[in-house]
Design an enzyme around this catalytic site. Structure first.
Site, PDB file in Angstrom:
ATOM      1  N   LYS A  82      -3.001  97.345  54.625  1.00  0.00           N
ATOM      2  CA  LYS A  82      -2.947  98.688  55.228  1.00  0.00           C
ATOM      3  C   LYS A  82      -1.507  98.891  55.699  1.00  0.00           C
ATOM      4  O   LYS A  82      -1.116  98.421  56.758  1.00  0.00           O
ATOM      5  CB  LYS A  82      -3.924  98.757  56.411  1.00  0.00           C
ATOM      6  CG  LYS A  82      -4.503 100.134  56.693  1.00  0.00           C
ATOM      7  CD  LYS A  82      -3.482 101.199  57.042  1.00  0.00           C
ATOM      8  CE  LYS A  82      -3.014 101.118  58.466  1.00  0.00           C
ATOM      9  NZ  LYS A  82      -1.855 102.002  58.748  1.00  0.00           N
ATOM     10  N   GLU A  99       2.074  89.109  65.112  1.00  0.00           N
ATOM     11  CA  GLU A  99       3.542  89.103  65.272  1.00  0.00           C
ATOM     12  C   GLU A  99       3.878  90.397  65.995  1.00  0.00           C
ATOM     13  O   GLU A  99       3.762  91.470  65.408  1.00  0.00           O
ATOM     14  CB  GLU A  99       4.234  89.108  63.910  1.00  0.00           C
ATOM     15  CG  GLU A  99       3.926  87.927  63.027  1.00  0.00           C
ATOM     16  CD  GLU A  99       4.714  86.694  63.388  1.00  0.00           C
ATOM     17  OE1 GLU A  99       5.479  86.722  64.376  1.00  0.00           O
ATOM     18  OE2 GLU A  99       4.541  85.687  62.698  1.00  0.00           O
ATOM     19  N   CYS A 122      12.036  93.634  65.433  1.00  0.00           N
ATOM     20  CA  CYS A 122      11.283  92.970  66.503  1.00  0.00           C
ATOM     21  C   CYS A 122      12.136  91.934  67.217  1.00  0.00           C
ATOM     22  O   CYS A 122      11.982  91.709  68.411  1.00  0.00           O
ATOM     23  CB  CYS A 122      10.027  92.331  65.942  1.00  0.00           C
ATOM     24  SG  CYS A 122      10.393  91.285  64.534  1.00  0.00           S
ATOM     25  N   GLU A 135      10.449  97.231  75.484  1.00  0.00           N
ATOM     26  CA  GLU A 135      11.024  97.265  74.144  1.00  0.00           C
ATOM     27  C   GLU A 135      11.284  98.716  73.734  1.00  0.00           C
ATOM     28  O   GLU A 135      10.369  99.536  73.748  1.00  0.00           O
ATOM     29  CB  GLU A 135      10.035  96.622  73.155  1.00  0.00           C
ATOM     30  CG  GLU A 135      10.574  96.548  71.747  1.00  0.00           C
ATOM     31  CD  GLU A 135       9.554  96.026  70.744  1.00  0.00           C
ATOM     32  OE1 GLU A 135       8.373  96.425  70.831  1.00  0.00           O
ATOM     33  OE2 GLU A 135       9.936  95.238  69.874  1.00  0.00           O
TER      34      GLU A 135
END
Ligand code: NAD
Length: 496
Positions: free
Chosen positions: A189, A265, A300, A399
């Site tokens: 997906k 992750e 990331c 973040e």
């Protein structure tokens, strides 16, 4: 040949992929719905993509299950599996420029990055796991007179792969390659912002000769297609890269359904520490700048917190700004561009909001801070640097997932390590020092899955990748990733 016109011509000549790949065929969504795929390059709609939902996930999971149960892939010989994986890698290489154009259009990534990193990295990943698949050994238990025991690695079954938009093909391949290498079937997906390269990969997998149902690609939104996949009782594992909030939901979905395995992750707020004896200030400044500005900060492992010893902080900041000033946003399809567009208007606005918050909270704006190239219609934000950022400021804690760097000074190595670890995340960390003992001690003290000494992001497919704390669990890359997609089965034979 590598000119803007060349890449525009490739884009113009391609039939952009928009259909799902389910059970060996390209398919529209069962509902017939599509969604507009917008390029951040100029804000224009580039194609209509099948808006798949639970009904299409049902089809894809059924196809993946049948492929697994009948063994059309799982039971193939090692040699045959390798041959197909290498055939797919060769096709990807043949179409590398097309992949790069799709990736660049879809997410605003500089075409040069896609050509040099994302696409070759994905191909290398596929070949790495193709080479590795017949090097996974089980164990034979200790000998007894009346029993022989051994443990073998069994594939899990159907793997749901849910990925983000920042490295769409690479993140997909980090999961698809080890999952199929172990004999599983997959349902991918892709993120709604970046379906193109996953769909193209699905098309090429059919051309390479993968049996139907082994590699399915179902585009759609997270709250519909993604959720249906994660709640499905016939999916054995969700391999996920994305945000912490969605990671938490996936664990709930697992508990609400069949206790499927989940590997996560997730995000980061990774520190780069520059100690007073930094061996090469210019090199460290280059790495610090590109550690945050590569891929427009949508990484990331972005080194979004720079911690600098106060005795060298001013000189270091000057050196960093010198590098950062030369990083100018440009058209992603232009080969000279090294800093492109942010993936969406939403992501651009998020970054701009964090910039406003940092100003309000009293940080010093040293560079950038604005939307740029507005006339293009695209979503561009300048590389932005804030100095004097307090450890408890929003910019030190949350973040951004954009090109915004927070600089904080420290007085002692102990303080630097305390600040570095003072975060809910634990994905990556870096440090610069000549002192080998300090390097060793600090590397062990840092609570992060990846630690880089005198460099940033200096590793590859051979080295495990993943986080501590709220940056997730489970590892992509390296031989360890293979074991994530398998269970140990213990077999004991009584000797009569
Ligand atoms: P996101 O979590 O919003 O979306 C990721 C994927 O999850 C998309 O495919 C989305 O459609 C899907 N999704 C959303 N809601 C869902 C739901 N309810 N159920 C199932 N699936 C759902 O993340 P994003 O904005 O695409 O990506 C940015 C995040 O990804 C950042 O936090 C970044 O740090 C992280 N990231 C981590 C790594 C890593 O390897 N650690 C790599 C890249 C990005």
């Amino acid at each position: 040949m590598t000119s803007l016109a060349h890449f525009e011509a490739i884009a113009g000549s391609m039939n952009l992929p928009g259909k799902a790949i389910i059970n060996g065929k390209a398919a529209a969504a069962r509902s017939g719905k599509t969604f507009d795929n917008i390029t951040p390059r100029n804000g224009q709609v580039i194609n209509a993509v099948a808006e798949c939902d639970a009904a299409d996930i049902e089809d894809a999971v059924a196809a993946a299950r049948t492929a697994f149960d009948t063994g059309s892939w799982r039971k193939l010989s090692y040699g045959r599996k390798k041959k197909l994986m290498f055939a797919l890698a060769d096709l990807m290489e043949k179409h590398a420029e097309k992949f790069a154009v799709l990736e660049s259009l879809d997410v605003g990534k500089p075409i040069d990055n896609a050509l040099k990193a994302d696409i070759p990295g994905s191909i290398k990943t596929l070949r790495y796991y193709a080479e590795a698949l017949d090097k996974v050994y089980g164990e034979v238990g200790p000998e007894t007179n009346d029993r022989m025991s051994f443990a073998v690695h069994e594939p899990l079954g159907v793997i749901g792969i849910i990925v983000p938009w920042n490295f769409p093909l690479l993140m997909t391949m980090w999961k698809v390659a080890p999952a199929i290498a172990m004999g599983n079937s997959v349902v991918i997906k892709p993120a709604e912002q970046s379906p193109l390269t996953a769909l193209f990969l699905g098309e090429l997998a059919l051309e390479a000769g993968f049996p139907p149902g082994v590699i399915n690609v179902v585009p759609g939104f997270g709250a519909t297609a993604g959720k249906a996949l994660a709640l499905h009782n016939d999916v054995d594992m969700i391999a996920f890269t994305g945000s912490g909030n969605v990671g938490k939901l996936l664990m709930q979905y697992s508990g609400q359904s069949n206790l499927k395995r989940v590997s996560l992750e997730l995000g980061g707020k990774s520190p780069q520490i520059v100690f007073a004896d930094c061996p090469d200030v210019r090199a460290a400044a280059e790495h610090a700048a590109w550690g945050i500005f590569y891929n427009q900060g949508e990484v990331c492992t972005a080194g979004s917190r720079l911690l600098v010893d106060e005795t060298i902080a001013d000189a270091f900041t000057e050196s960093l700004l010198d590098v950062a000033k030369k990083i100018v946003p440009g058209d992603p399809l232009e080969p000279k561009t090294n800093f492109g567009a942010m993936v969406s208007a939403e992501q651009m606005n998020t970054a701009l909001r964090y910039i406003d918050t940092a100003k309000r909270e009293g940080a010093k704006l040293c560079l950038g801070g604005h939307r740029t190239r507005v006339d293009s219609g695209g979503f561009y934000v300048e590389p932005t640097v804030f100095g004097g950022v307090k450890p408890d400021a929003t910019l030190s804690r949350e973040e951004v997932f954009g090109p915004v760097l927070a600089i904080t000074k420290f007085k002692t190595p102990e303080e630097a390590l305390r600040l570095a670890n003072d975060t809910v995340y634990g994905l990556a960390a870096g440090l610069w020092t000549k002192d080998i003992s300090l390097a060793h001690r600090a590397a062990r003290e840092l609570r992060a899955g990846l630690v880089w000494v005198n460099g940033w992001d200096s590793c590859d497919i051979t080295i495990p990748f993943g986080g501590f704390k709220q940056s997730g669990f489970g590892r992509d890359r390296s031989l360890h990733a293979l074991h994530k997609y398998a269970d140990l089965k213990s077999i004991s034979i009584t000797l009569r």
